[in-house]
Design a protein around this motif. Structure first.
Motif, short mmCIF file in Angstrom:
data_model
loop_
_atom_site.label_atom_id
_atom_site.label_comp_id
_atom_site.label_asym_id
_atom_site.label_seq_id
_atom_site.Cartn_x
_atom_site.Cartn_y
_atom_site.Cartn_z
N UNK A 50 0.83 -1.20 0.00
CA UNK A 50 0.00 0.00 0.00
C UNK A 50 0.87 1.25 0.00
N UNK A 51 1.69 1.33 -1.04
CA UNK A 51 2.64 2.42 -1.31
C UNK A 51 3.99 2.20 -0.65
N UNK A 52 4.87 1.56 -1.38
CA UNK A 52 6.25 1.42 -0.91
C UNK A 52 6.97 2.76 -0.97
N UNK A 53 6.43 3.69 -1.76
CA UNK A 53 7.01 5.03 -1.84
C UNK A 53 7.01 5.69 -0.46
N UNK A 54 5.92 5.48 0.28
CA UNK A 54 5.79 6.08 1.62
C UNK A 54 6.43 5.23 2.70
N UNK A 55 6.87 4.02 2.35
CA UNK A 55 7.36 3.09 3.37
C UNK A 55 8.73 2.53 3.01
N UNK A 56 9.54 3.34 2.35
CA UNK A 56 10.87 2.88 1.94
C UNK A 56 11.68 2.39 3.14
N UNK A 57 11.70 3.19 4.20
CA UNK A 57 12.50 2.86 5.38
C UNK A 57 12.01 1.56 6.02
N UNK A 58 10.68 1.44 6.20
CA UNK A 58 10.12 0.25 6.82
C UNK A 58 10.43 -1.00 5.99
N UNK A 59 10.29 -0.87 4.66
CA UNK A 59 10.54 -2.01 3.78
C UNK A 59 12.01 -2.42 3.84
N UNK A 60 12.90 -1.47 3.70
CA UNK A 60 14.32 -1.79 3.69
C UNK A 60 14.78 -2.35 5.04
N UNK A 61 14.23 -1.82 6.14
CA UNK A 61 14.56 -2.37 7.46
C UNK A 61 14.07 -3.81 7.60
N UNK A 62 12.85 -4.05 7.12
CA UNK A 62 12.28 -5.40 7.18
C UNK A 62 13.16 -6.40 6.42
N UNK A 63 13.49 -6.06 5.19
CA UNK A 63 14.27 -6.97 4.36
C UNK A 63 15.67 -7.18 4.95
N UNK A 64 16.24 -6.12 5.48
CA UNK A 64 17.57 -6.23 6.09
C UNK A 64 17.54 -7.13 7.32
N UNK A 65 16.42 -7.13 8.04
CA UNK A 65 16.29 -7.94 9.26
C UNK A 65 16.00 -9.40 8.96
N UNK A 66 15.07 -9.65 8.03
CA UNK A 66 14.58 -11.02 7.82
C UNK A 66 15.27 -11.74 6.67
N UNK A 67 15.91 -10.97 5.79
CA UNK A 67 16.74 -11.52 4.70
C UNK A 67 16.05 -12.60 3.86
N UNK A 68 14.92 -12.28 3.27
CA UNK A 68 14.29 -13.25 2.36
C UNK A 68 15.11 -13.39 1.07
N UNK A 69 14.99 -14.54 0.42
CA UNK A 69 15.65 -14.72 -0.87
C UNK A 69 14.86 -14.05 -1.99
N UNK A 70 13.53 -14.03 -1.83
CA UNK A 70 12.64 -13.46 -2.84
C UNK A 70 11.56 -12.65 -2.14
N UNK A 71 11.25 -11.47 -2.66
CA UNK A 71 10.12 -10.68 -2.17
C UNK A 71 9.15 -10.48 -3.33
N UNK A 72 7.89 -10.85 -3.11
CA UNK A 72 6.82 -10.62 -4.08
C UNK A 72 5.96 -9.50 -3.52
N UNK A 73 5.96 -8.35 -4.18
CA UNK A 73 5.27 -7.17 -3.66
C UNK A 73 4.07 -6.79 -4.49
#
Length: 299
Positions: A71-94
């Motif tokens: 629901x808008x990654x434009x407004x949630x860049x920080x949250x998304x990048x923090x999440x991915x950095x923490x959980x380290x998925x191999x693939x993200x489907x957005x």
């Protein structure tokens, strides 16, 4: 194969229901696991484990996938990048990226995270849009010939010593969106003709589907359409693996696979929007697990 991909999880075959590994997550991580479900096994017959003859048979690789409605990654860049950095998925489907051509990929996705980004923006209207992020260590190629006139995106992964894996992202904006799903059905037909190893993630907006029985609930007002969706997924040999709610009491965000017995774990994590995140861990098919294929069999 002696080649290995160091970023991928290793699972012992004797324990296919491995717990979520949190050893590489920071202690102050703000994203914690909410719910875990164990995928249903179609074969309940128990067999004695075969003795291991070496490392090749002892280790099975798995891929961690996140399905995220942004629901808008434009407004949630920080949250998304923090999440991915923490959980380290191999693939993200957005889904619901809300990205437009004016948004440069490098502005949204931190290059230091180490992912190749594939996008399909929704040009015609506000909102929408899908993307697939794949770790740089995995060879990935966009497959535009598989797309149709809906919000879908397809990427082919070539894993060392393994069968090609097709990853699809799909967003259906409304519950009764017959035009979108008709187009998506065309994509699935193209995919299933060429490939037998397929994973699809996304938000199909089917709040009245009972995935335990794979049928519309009694109060569903669009019974015929829901049955059409079920028939299409069955024809594509796709099984839906999520059985816990992803938004309020509804299962909207789905993970579909042609190989349900290889899904080890399905977790529900707190999301970055009003949707929770679906996390799956799935083994993928090694060539030495396959029967000898005929020349005409799908890739």
């Amino acid at each position: 194969s002696n080649n290995s991909l160091p970023s991928l999880d290793s699972l012992e075959t004797s324990n296919s229901f491995a717990n979520l590994d949190t050893s590489n997550m920071s202690s102050d991580m703000s994203f914690t696991m909410a719910h875990t479900s164990t995928p249903k096994r179609h074969n309940t017959q128990q067999t004695k484990p075969k003795p291991h003859k070496g490392k090749k048979n002892n280790i099975r690789r798995s891929l961690k996938v996140h399905v995220i409605n942004c629901r808008s990654i434009v407004d949630k860049k920080l949250e998304f990048n923090n999440l991915v950095n923490s959980t380290k998925p191999d693939i993200v489907i957005g889904t619901e990226s809300w990205l437009k051509p004016k948004h440069h990929t490098s502005e949204i996705f931190e290059s230091g995270l180490g992912y190749s980004i594939f996008r399909r923006d929704c040009i015609k209207q506000v909102g929408g849009g899908v993307f697939i992020a794949v770790r740089n260590c995995i060879t990935a190629q966009e497959m535009p010939e598989l797309q149709s006139e809906c919000e879908d995106l397809w990427v082919k992964l070539d894993l060392v010593g393994n069968k090609s894996l097709i990853i699809g992202a799909y967003y259906k904006p409304h519950e009764l969106d017959t035009d979108s799903f008709t187009e998506f059905s065309k994509s699935l037909e193209k995919v299933s003709k060429k490939f037998s190893n397929v994973w699809v993630g996304g938000d199909l907006n089917l709040p009245k589907m009972d995935w335990n029985t794979t049928s519309p609930s009694p109060e569903c007002k669009h019974q015929a359409f829901y049955r059409q969706v079920i028939e299409t997924l069955n024809n594509s040999n796709l099984t839906q693996m999520v059985n816990l709610p992803t938004r309020e009491s509804n299962i909207l965000d789905l993970f579909l696979t042609t190989n349900p017995t290889l899904v080890n774990q399905v977790n529900i994590l707190p999301g970055i929007s009003d949707h929770n995140i679906v996390e799956t861990k799935s083994q993928y098919i090694r060539k030495d697990m396959l029967p000898k294929a005929s020349k005409n069999s799908p890739l």
